[in-house]
Design an enzyme around this catalytic site. Structure first.
Site, PDB file in Angstrom:
ATOM      1  N   ASP A  49       0.827  -1.212   0.000  1.00 10.96           N
ATOM      2  CA  ASP A  49       0.000   0.000   0.000  1.00 10.96           C
ATOM      3  C   ASP A  49       0.868   1.272   0.000  1.00 10.96           C
ATOM      4  O   ASP A  49       0.686   2.169   0.816  1.00 10.96           O
ATOM      5  CB  ASP A  49      -0.925   0.025   1.221  1.00 10.96           C
ATOM      6  CG  ASP A  49      -1.661  -1.266   1.437  1.00 10.96           C
ATOM      7  OD1 ASP A  49      -2.047  -1.903   0.439  1.00 10.96           O
ATOM      8  OD2 ASP A  49      -1.863  -1.663   2.607  1.00 10.96           O
ATOM      9  N   GLU A 225     -11.373  -0.350  -3.611  1.00 11.03           N
ATOM     10  CA  GLU A 225     -10.654   0.267  -2.503  1.00 11.03           C
ATOM     11  C   GLU A 225      -9.410   0.983  -3.033  1.00 11.03           C
ATOM     12  O   GLU A 225      -9.142   1.005  -4.233  1.00 11.03           O
ATOM     13  CB  GLU A 225     -10.252  -0.788  -1.464  1.00 11.03           C
ATOM     14  CG  GLU A 225      -9.255  -1.819  -1.967  1.00 11.03           C
ATOM     15  CD  GLU A 225      -8.911  -2.872  -0.929  1.00 11.03           C
ATOM     16  OE1 GLU A 225      -9.634  -2.991   0.074  1.00 11.03           O
ATOM     17  OE2 GLU A 225      -7.914  -3.603  -1.131  1.00 11.03           O
ATOM     18  N   ARG A 323       4.531  -8.451  -0.234  1.00  5.92           N
ATOM     19  CA  ARG A 323       4.202  -7.417  -1.202  1.00  5.92           C
ATOM     20  C   ARG A 323       5.325  -6.375  -1.193  1.00  5.92           C
ATOM     21  O   ARG A 323       5.792  -5.961  -0.133  1.00  5.92           O
ATOM     22  CB  ARG A 323       2.855  -6.783  -0.877  1.00  5.92           C
ATOM     23  CG  ARG A 323       1.685  -7.745  -1.094  1.00  5.92           C
ATOM     24  CD  ARG A 323       0.348  -7.139  -0.727  1.00  5.92           C
ATOM     25  NE  ARG A 323       0.207  -6.986   0.724  1.00  5.92           N
ATOM     26  CZ  ARG A 323      -0.862  -6.475   1.327  1.00  5.92           C
ATOM     27  NH1 ARG A 323      -1.880  -6.044   0.593  1.00  5.92           N
ATOM     28  NH2 ARG A 323      -0.927  -6.377   2.637  1.00  5.92           N
ATOM     29  N   HIS A 365       7.464  -3.841 -31.421  1.00  4.30           N
ATOM     30  CA  HIS A 365       7.441  -5.119 -32.134  1.00  4.30           C
ATOM     31  C   HIS A 365       5.995  -5.467 -32.455  1.00  4.30           C
ATOM     32  O   HIS A 365       5.084  -5.238 -31.665  1.00  4.30           O
ATOM     33  CB  HIS A 365       8.124  -6.228 -31.329  1.00  4.30           C
ATOM     34  CG  HIS A 365       7.516  -6.492 -29.973  1.00  4.30           C
ATOM     35  ND1 HIS A 365       6.446  -7.331 -29.774  1.00  4.30           N
ATOM     36  CD2 HIS A 365       7.859  -6.036 -28.745  1.00  4.30           C
ATOM     37  CE1 HIS A 365       6.142  -7.389 -28.493  1.00  4.30           C
ATOM     38  NE2 HIS A 365       6.980  -6.599 -27.838  1.00  4.30           N
ATOM     39  N   ASP A 367       4.091  -8.771 -34.409  1.00  2.00           N
ATOM     40  CA  ASP A 367       4.364 -10.083 -35.001  1.00  2.00           C
ATOM     41  C   ASP A 367       5.866 -10.328 -35.082  1.00  2.00           C
ATOM     42  O   ASP A 367       6.366 -10.908 -36.047  1.00  2.00           O
ATOM     43  CB  ASP A 367       3.717 -10.211 -36.386  1.00  2.00           C
ATOM     44  CG  ASP A 367       2.206 -10.293 -36.308  1.00  2.00           C
ATOM     45  OD1 ASP A 367       1.687 -10.671 -35.227  1.00  2.00           O
ATOM     46  OD2 ASP A 367       1.544  -9.973 -37.307  1.00  2.00           O
ATOM     47  N   ASP A 381       4.335  -3.238 -26.034  1.00  8.00           N
ATOM     48  CA  ASP A 381       4.983  -3.599 -27.303  1.00  8.00           C
ATOM     49  C   ASP A 381       6.021  -2.557 -27.710  1.00  8.00           C
ATOM     50  O   ASP A 381       6.884  -2.831 -28.551  1.00  8.00           O
ATOM     51  CB  ASP A 381       3.943  -3.728 -28.422  1.00  8.00           C
ATOM     52  CG  ASP A 381       3.159  -5.032 -28.355  1.00  8.00           C
ATOM     53  OD1 ASP A 381       3.458  -5.854 -27.469  1.00  8.00           O
ATOM     54  OD2 ASP A 381       2.261  -5.217 -29.185  1.00  8.00           O
ATOM     55  N   HIS A 458      14.740   3.325 -39.456  1.00  5.72           N
ATOM     56  CA  HIS A 458      13.472   2.896 -40.042  1.00  5.72           C
ATOM     57  C   HIS A 458      13.412   3.328 -41.499  1.00  5.72           C
ATOM     58  O   HIS A 458      13.959   4.359 -41.900  1.00  5.72           O
ATOM     59  CB  HIS A 458      12.273   3.423 -39.260  1.00  5.72           C
ATOM     60  CG  HIS A 458      12.228   4.920 -39.125  1.00  5.72           C
ATOM     61  ND1 HIS A 458      11.770   5.751 -40.113  1.00  5.72           N
ATOM     62  CD2 HIS A 458      12.580   5.720 -38.089  1.00  5.72           C
ATOM     63  CE1 HIS A 458      11.840   6.998 -39.708  1.00  5.72           C
ATOM     64  NE2 HIS A 458      12.329   7.021 -38.485  1.00  5.72           N
ATOM     65  N   TYR A 459      12.761   2.508 -42.292  1.00 11.25           N
ATOM     66  CA  TYR A 459      12.529   2.802 -43.711  1.00 11.25           C
ATOM     67  C   TYR A 459      11.164   2.212 -44.053  1.00 11.25           C
ATOM     68  O   TYR A 459      10.933   1.015 -43.843  1.00 11.25           O
ATOM     69  CB  TYR A 459      13.609   2.176 -44.594  1.00 11.25           C
ATOM     70  CG  TYR A 459      13.452   2.503 -46.053  1.00 11.25           C
ATOM     71  CD1 TYR A 459      13.869   3.729 -46.558  1.00 11.25           C
ATOM     72  CD2 TYR A 459      12.857   1.585 -46.926  1.00 11.25           C
ATOM     73  CE1 TYR A 459      13.719   4.030 -47.901  1.00 11.25           C
ATOM     74  CE2 TYR A 459      12.700   1.891 -48.281  1.00 11.25           C
ATOM     75  CZ  TYR A 459      13.123   3.116 -48.761  1.00 11.25           C
ATOM     76  OH  TYR A 459      12.962   3.421 -50.088  1.00 11.25           O
ATOM     77  N   ASP A 476      16.390   9.114 -39.725  1.00 13.07           N
ATOM     78  CA  ASP A 476      15.704   7.833 -39.527  1.00 13.07           C
ATOM     79  C   ASP A 476      16.426   6.941 -38.530  1.00 13.07           C
ATOM     80  O   ASP A 476      15.836   5.990 -38.005  1.00 13.07           O
ATOM     81  CB  ASP A 476      15.594   7.084 -40.857  1.00 13.07           C
ATOM     82  CG  ASP A 476      14.624   7.729 -41.846  1.00 13.07           C
ATOM     83  OD1 ASP A 476      13.833   8.599 -41.388  1.00 13.07           O
ATOM     84  OD2 ASP A 476      14.654   7.384 -43.031  1.00 13.07           O
TER      85      ASP A 476
END
Length: 482
Positions: A49, A225, A323, A365, A367, A381, A458-459, A476
């Site tokens: 808590d 709660e 906990r 990601h 697939d 992801d 990235h492309y 990129d």
């Protein structure tokens, strides 16, 4: 004349475009308002808590339920991680007899009008389940050394099981939210809200905000709660915990406009599904009873909660002491609602990587193919833990937040998420040198360990490792951590 006007307009447009673009017309992203923060979990073992309050003195103040249920403790540190090793002070101990003599639960610390206040729940030595809400008042700059006095019980509609008081201010009005049993019903606790006359007294008639009705709110026990409030973008969000305190424990969410009448139950909407649940992949079970705080730079919202790192409990979960207090960054969706993600694995917390050229798109990601997308769902992801490289040698590897043991690696110069197979070739393909951003040193770029000069980029929204030969390529291959 008309031709000159057209030429002038084109010149203005070109000038504006040049201001908005980098080299060769590549759009330049702004450094994120909320950069990455990382912590190492758990923050505190055997502390349930949890409530963390950041004060104007630069300290975080941390209190939580101890497994003995017999006292209220405080820690303070200038960083969230520092709370894990900060000394702990007992500021109050249960009564030897009578009320406030058993089940000391869920303390919260707040600073109101120049004084410290701790809200907590307690039973009686004559009836440990006669749980009621109480308040301590502390005078002094440092609550660990403050003079504490008991302000007594918070009186509500009924003399019934009540706990988990929290207080917050919206538009200058201070409210108290809490959980309580309605004696007329066959359930455990609902959530209530009322204005406050002072820090230990409510005023007016409380309103019931939520009652456990969904299956995920009624597993083991019918429970709403542990309310906790965060405000963002003109809205008020109230998270709460539901079901039994075992692996079924989870968080739900209520939301309202900050300009609405918060004491009108109709102003609040309730998520039909839980927003934070157990996750077998990350090894975290029963996340709940949260609070919110902010990062050290004040630019990120931080989720504070407890859970266990195992699912099966022997006996009553309330007798299980394990906990732990944990923290992780809270993200915000494009529509302004909070995205809790998943309770992340123990160890370093993950981060996200946004594209320099497409700031609304994040590495994720899908697939098992790595790409950049906007509005990623599920959030995890697009979260990766930056860990010591699988090859060592000063490298790093990017481990999936929701699939621990899976790493971004290149295969045929395409970037995929794959499980570490323990081979040297996998380690080499999943190891990168972290460099200053090629398009902006405030960002980050990742150079392949085994193909010098090739970077993750990235492309057409898919990720590869390639030689960035142009300004666009370098953009990129540049990312911002969030």
């Amino acid at each position: 004349m008309r031709r000159n006007a057209v030429r002038l307009l084109l010149a203005v447009l070109v000038a504006v475009a040049g201001c908005l673009a980098g080299p060769l017309g590549t759009a330049r992203a702004a450094v994120p308002d909320s950069p990455a923060v990382t912590y190492t979990n758990p923050i505190a073992e055997k502390r349930a808590d949890p409530h963390i309050f950041r004060h104007t003195d630069g300290y975080y103040y941390f209190t939580a339920t101890v497994p003995e249920y017999d006292r209220i403790v405080l820690r303070r540190a200038t960083t969230l991680q520092g709370l894990s090793t900060a000394p702990e002070t007992t500021i109050w101990t249960k009564h030897a007899s009578g009320v406030m003599g058993a089940h000391i639960w869920a303390p919260e610390i707040h600073f109101i009008d120049g004084k410290w206040y701790v809200y907590f729940a307690a039973g009686s030595t004559s009836d440990v389940w006669a749980i009621r809400m109480y308040v301590l008042e502390g005078t002094g700059a440092n609550p660990l050394t403050a003079a504490w006095t008991e302000k007594g019980q918070i009186t509500t509609l009924w003399e019934s099981f009540s706990l988990d008081a929290t207080t917050f201010v919206v538009n200058g009005v201070r409210y108290l939210a809490w959980a309580q049993h309605d004696p007329s019903l066959d359930n455990n606790t609902d959530l209530y809200l009322a204005r406050m006359a002072n820090p230990w007294t409510i005023s007016g008639t409380p309103v019931r905000l939520s009652r456990p009705t969904y299956s995920w709110e009624t597993t083991g026990y019918k429970v709403n709660e542990g309310p906790a409030v965060i405000q963002h973008g003109g809205k008020v969000f109230m998270s709460y915990s539901a079901s039994a305190t075992d692996s079924n424990y989870c968080l739900g969410l209520l939301s309202a406009s900050a300009s609405a009448d918060l004491l009108d139950a109709a102003s609040w909407s309730k998520s039909p599904t839980p927003v934070f649940t157990s996750n077998a992949n990350t090894g975290q079970y029963g996340p709940g009873h949260n609070s919110f705080t902010v990062s050290e730079d004040g630019r990120s919202d931080i989720l504070v909660y407890h859970d266990r790192n195992y699912r099966d409990i022997s006996g009553d979960p309330l007798n299980d002491p394990n906990r732990r207090t944990r923290v992780q960054k809270l993200y915000w969706k494009a529509d302004g609602t909070p995205d809790f993600g998943v309770p992340v694995a123990d160890g370093v917390t993950p981060q996200r990587l946004s594209s320099y050229n497409f700031p609304s798109r994040f590495v994720r990601h899908h697939d098992y193919r790595a790409r950049i997308d906007a509005d990623v769902s599920p959030l995890a992801d697009s979260q990766f833990r930056v860990v010591a490289g699988l090859t060592g040698s000063g490298t790093v590897s990017l481990e999936s937040a929701n699939l621990p043991g899976y790493y971004l690696r290149h295969r045929n110069f395409e970037v995929w998420l794959e499980k570490d197979d323990g081979t040297a070739s996998f380690a080499a393909d999943a190891a990168f040198y972290r460099r200053a951003g090629l398009a902006d040193p405030a960002g980050v770029s990742y150079e392949s360990y085994n193909y010098a000069g090739r970077y993750v980029r990235h492309y057409d929204y898919l990720l590869y490792v390639q030689n960035p030969g142009t300004a666009t390529d370098r953009g990129d291959a540049t990312f911002y951590t969030q």
